[in-house]
Write an enzyme that holds these catalytic residues in place. Structure first.
Site, mmCIF file in Angstrom:
data_model
loop_
_atom_site.group_PDB
_atom_site.id
_atom_site.type_symbol
_atom_site.label_atom_id
_atom_site.label_comp_id
_atom_site.label_asym_id
_atom_site.label_seq_id
_atom_site.Cartn_x
_atom_site.Cartn_y
_atom_site.Cartn_z
ATOM 1 N N ARG A 191 0.834 -1.212 0.000
ATOM 2 C CA ARG A 191 0.000 0.000 0.000
ATOM 3 C C ARG A 191 0.861 1.251 0.000
ATOM 4 O O ARG A 191 0.545 2.238 -0.665
ATOM 5 C CB ARG A 191 -0.931 -0.003 1.221
ATOM 6 C CG ARG A 191 -1.886 -1.181 1.280
ATOM 7 C CD ARG A 191 -2.841 -1.210 0.088
ATOM 8 N NE ARG A 191 -3.817 -2.278 0.206
ATOM 9 C CZ ARG A 191 -3.650 -3.516 -0.220
ATOM 10 N NH1 ARG A 191 -2.497 -3.851 -0.806
ATOM 11 N NH2 ARG A 191 -4.583 -4.422 -0.071
ATOM 12 N N CYS B 90 6.709 20.273 30.138
ATOM 13 C CA CYS B 90 5.701 19.332 30.617
ATOM 14 C C CYS B 90 5.597 19.360 32.133
ATOM 15 O O CYS B 90 4.622 18.888 32.710
ATOM 16 C CB CYS B 90 6.006 17.927 30.111
ATOM 17 S SG CYS B 90 7.605 17.286 30.613
ATOM 18 N N CYS C 13 20.053 29.434 14.206
ATOM 19 C CA CYS C 13 19.551 30.666 13.586
ATOM 20 C C CYS C 13 18.185 31.049 14.150
ATOM 21 O O CYS C 13 17.847 32.232 14.257
ATOM 22 C CB CYS C 13 19.411 30.491 12.077
ATOM 23 S SG CYS C 13 20.958 30.290 11.157
ATOM 24 N N ASP D 281 18.936 6.570 23.595
ATOM 25 C CA ASP D 281 18.181 7.133 24.712
ATOM 26 C C ASP D 281 18.924 6.885 26.016
ATOM 27 O O ASP D 281 19.568 5.848 26.180
ATOM 28 C CB ASP D 281 16.781 6.520 24.785
ATOM 29 C CG ASP D 281 15.876 7.284 25.736
ATOM 30 O OD1 ASP D 281 15.155 8.188 25.273
ATOM 31 O OD2 ASP D 281 15.898 6.989 26.951
ATOM 32 N N LYS E 77 14.850 2.467 27.886
ATOM 33 C CA LYS E 77 13.935 2.643 26.761
ATOM 34 C C LYS E 77 14.525 2.135 25.452
ATOM 35 O O LYS E 77 13.812 1.574 24.616
ATOM 36 C CB LYS E 77 13.550 4.120 26.633
ATOM 37 C CG LYS E 77 12.668 4.616 27.761
ATOM 38 C CD LYS E 77 12.311 6.079 27.596
ATOM 39 C CE LYS E 77 11.488 6.567 28.764
ATOM 40 N NZ LYS E 77 11.163 8.014 28.679
ATOM 41 N N VAL F 173 23.300 11.739 25.110
ATOM 42 C CA VAL F 173 23.918 12.445 23.990
ATOM 43 C C VAL F 173 24.596 13.724 24.477
ATOM 44 O O VAL F 173 24.012 14.511 25.216
ATOM 45 C CB VAL F 173 22.866 12.780 22.921
ATOM 46 C CG1 VAL F 173 23.427 13.721 21.869
ATOM 47 C CG2 VAL F 173 22.364 11.503 22.263
ATOM 48 N N ASP G 86 14.113 15.484 24.905
ATOM 49 C CA ASP G 86 13.190 16.148 25.825
ATOM 50 C C ASP G 86 13.780 17.456 26.351
ATOM 51 O O ASP G 86 13.296 17.997 27.341
ATOM 52 C CB ASP G 86 12.824 15.226 26.994
ATOM 53 C CG ASP G 86 14.052 14.753 27.769
ATOM 54 O OD1 ASP G 86 15.174 15.186 27.432
ATOM 55 O OD2 ASP G 86 13.888 13.960 28.714
ATOM 56 N N GLU H 102 18.666 21.929 24.891
ATOM 57 C CA GLU H 102 20.128 21.914 24.863
ATOM 58 C C GLU H 102 20.643 20.759 24.010
ATOM 59 O O GLU H 102 21.561 20.933 23.194
ATOM 60 C CB GLU H 102 20.691 21.807 26.279
ATOM 61 C CG GLU H 102 22.213 21.743 26.330
ATOM 62 C CD GLU H 102 22.753 21.481 27.727
ATOM 63 O OE1 GLU H 102 23.978 21.358 27.872
ATOM 64 O OE2 GLU H 102 21.948 21.378 28.667
ATOM 65 N N THR H 103 20.046 19.585 24.189
ATOM 66 C CA THR H 103 20.470 18.428 23.402
ATOM 67 C C THR H 103 20.148 18.625 21.926
ATOM 68 O O THR H 103 20.937 18.251 21.049
ATOM 69 C CB THR H 103 19.807 17.143 23.919
ATOM 70 O OG1 THR H 103 20.070 16.997 25.315
ATOM 71 C CG2 THR H 103 20.342 15.924 23.196
#
Length: 338
Positions: A7, A179, A167, A53, A79, A103, A123, A126-127
């Site tokens: 499909r 959150c 930028c 993660d 995770k 990371v 989340d 900065e990362t």
């Protein structure tokens, strides 16, 4: 034999489907956005999928992170591991790599090497900026995404063509929401991830993406599209005429991150090569901890008034505080038993 992608191939075409099979995509973060994107990409037939993660499955994740189950919570699986286990059951024909890593500026370039596209599912901003620097430096398309409350945001960074995330630093309409302060609902996660995955399929199929910043609030039924071409900055330290990639620089000191919605702080120790023996650590802590759970990836236990999740690379998540100074003190008392 039935073609599992029949499909999809009717829409994309056989040549585009073949390109998906040859492609490799890396997802940074396997939380809400990451787990949704990972499932769609696996079902789409991406040749190689890499998941990175730093966290483990928590009960509060299940409201919006679709790959995980209560059993993953009971086993306190990272995770990256829980996601791979589930994804292999969905599509055993593709290669799935998973890394339990935080990371940072020193490991991101090695992680993204040889990948066709990078999907942002972190989340924290900065990362995202660290990944943005590495993506631009190595010329890999980077699909930024974020969501909070009922609001979602996506933007494709195509190195050499579009303005980069740096930028746009002062132009992203997030209003400081997290959150922790306003929560998040699952539908906006699915929509944001769907937009990111659509962009992955377009890039890999050879489509040209416009530098459009997409934002939406599904609760208020509002959406906007902004062409940000004019925001490209010739002096940008990431993608300008004289790039220095500042977010890839990393001071040799302990780093702390307050985890969104968790009343917890992650601590990353000084970056020195060291691997801790988790069984040995638990043995030394035997008379000082309770409710311990040990698996091959982490040690979780109650220490003093806190719950600590400790990884073999020395990284730890301290539950029960959102104060970095207090978390560092708890970490130091905990690690002295090793």
């Amino acid at each position: 034999m039935t073609n599992r992608y029949a499909r999809q191939e009717l829409f994309l075409g056989s040549k585009a489907q073949a390109k998906l099979k040859e492609a490799s995509v890396i997802i940074i973060g396997a939380g809400a956005l990451g787990s949704a994107s990972a499932e769609m990409l696996v079902r789409a037939g991406i040749g190689v999928l890499t998941i990175v993660d730093r966290d483990y499955v928590d009960l509060s994740n299940l409201q919006r992170q679709q790959l995980y189950t209560e059993e993953d919570v009971r086993n306190q699986l990272p995770k990256a591991i829980a996601a791979k286990t589930r994804l292999v059951q969905i599509n055993s024909e593709i290669i799935i790599n998973s890394f339990i890593e935080d990371v940072n500026g020193l490991n991101i370039e090695e992680l993204i090497k040889d990948h066709s596209v990078i999907v942002d599912a972190t989340d924290n901003f900065e990362t995202s900026l660290i990944v943005n620097d590495a993506a631009v430096k190595h010329g890999i398309p980077f699909l930024f995404g974020a969501c909070v409350g009922s609001y979602g945001l996506t933007y494709p960074i195509i190195p050499g063509e579009t303005p980069c995330l740096h930028c746009l630093l002062n132009h992203l309409p997030m209003d400081g929401m997290t959150c922790d302060t306003v929560g998040v609902i699952s539908p906006i996660v699915q929509i944001t991830a769907a937009l990111q995955v659509t962009q992955v399929l377009q890039i890999l199929s050879g489509e040209t993406l416009s530098p459009m910043l997409h934002s939406m609030d599904i609760w208020k039924n509002e959406k906007a599209e902004i062409n940000v071409t004019q925001l490209k900055n010739k002096l940008c330290p990431t993608c300008g005429e004289h790039p220095s990639h500042p977010f890839l620089l990393f001071e040799n000191q302990m780093k702390t991150d307050v985890l969104c919605g968790r009343d917890a702080v992650q601590l990353r120790p000084r970056l020195k090569p060291q691997t801790y023996s988790l069984p040995h650590l638990l043995e030394r802590l035997e008379n000082h901890v309770t409710n311990s759970v040990l698996n091959e990836y982490l040690l979780s236990c109650k220490f003093e008034a806190y719950r600590i999740v400790f990884f073999e690379d020395g990284r730890a998540i301290i539950h029960g505080t959102n104060e970095a100074k207090k978390a560092r003190a708890v970490y130091n008392r905990f690690i002295q038993f090793y």
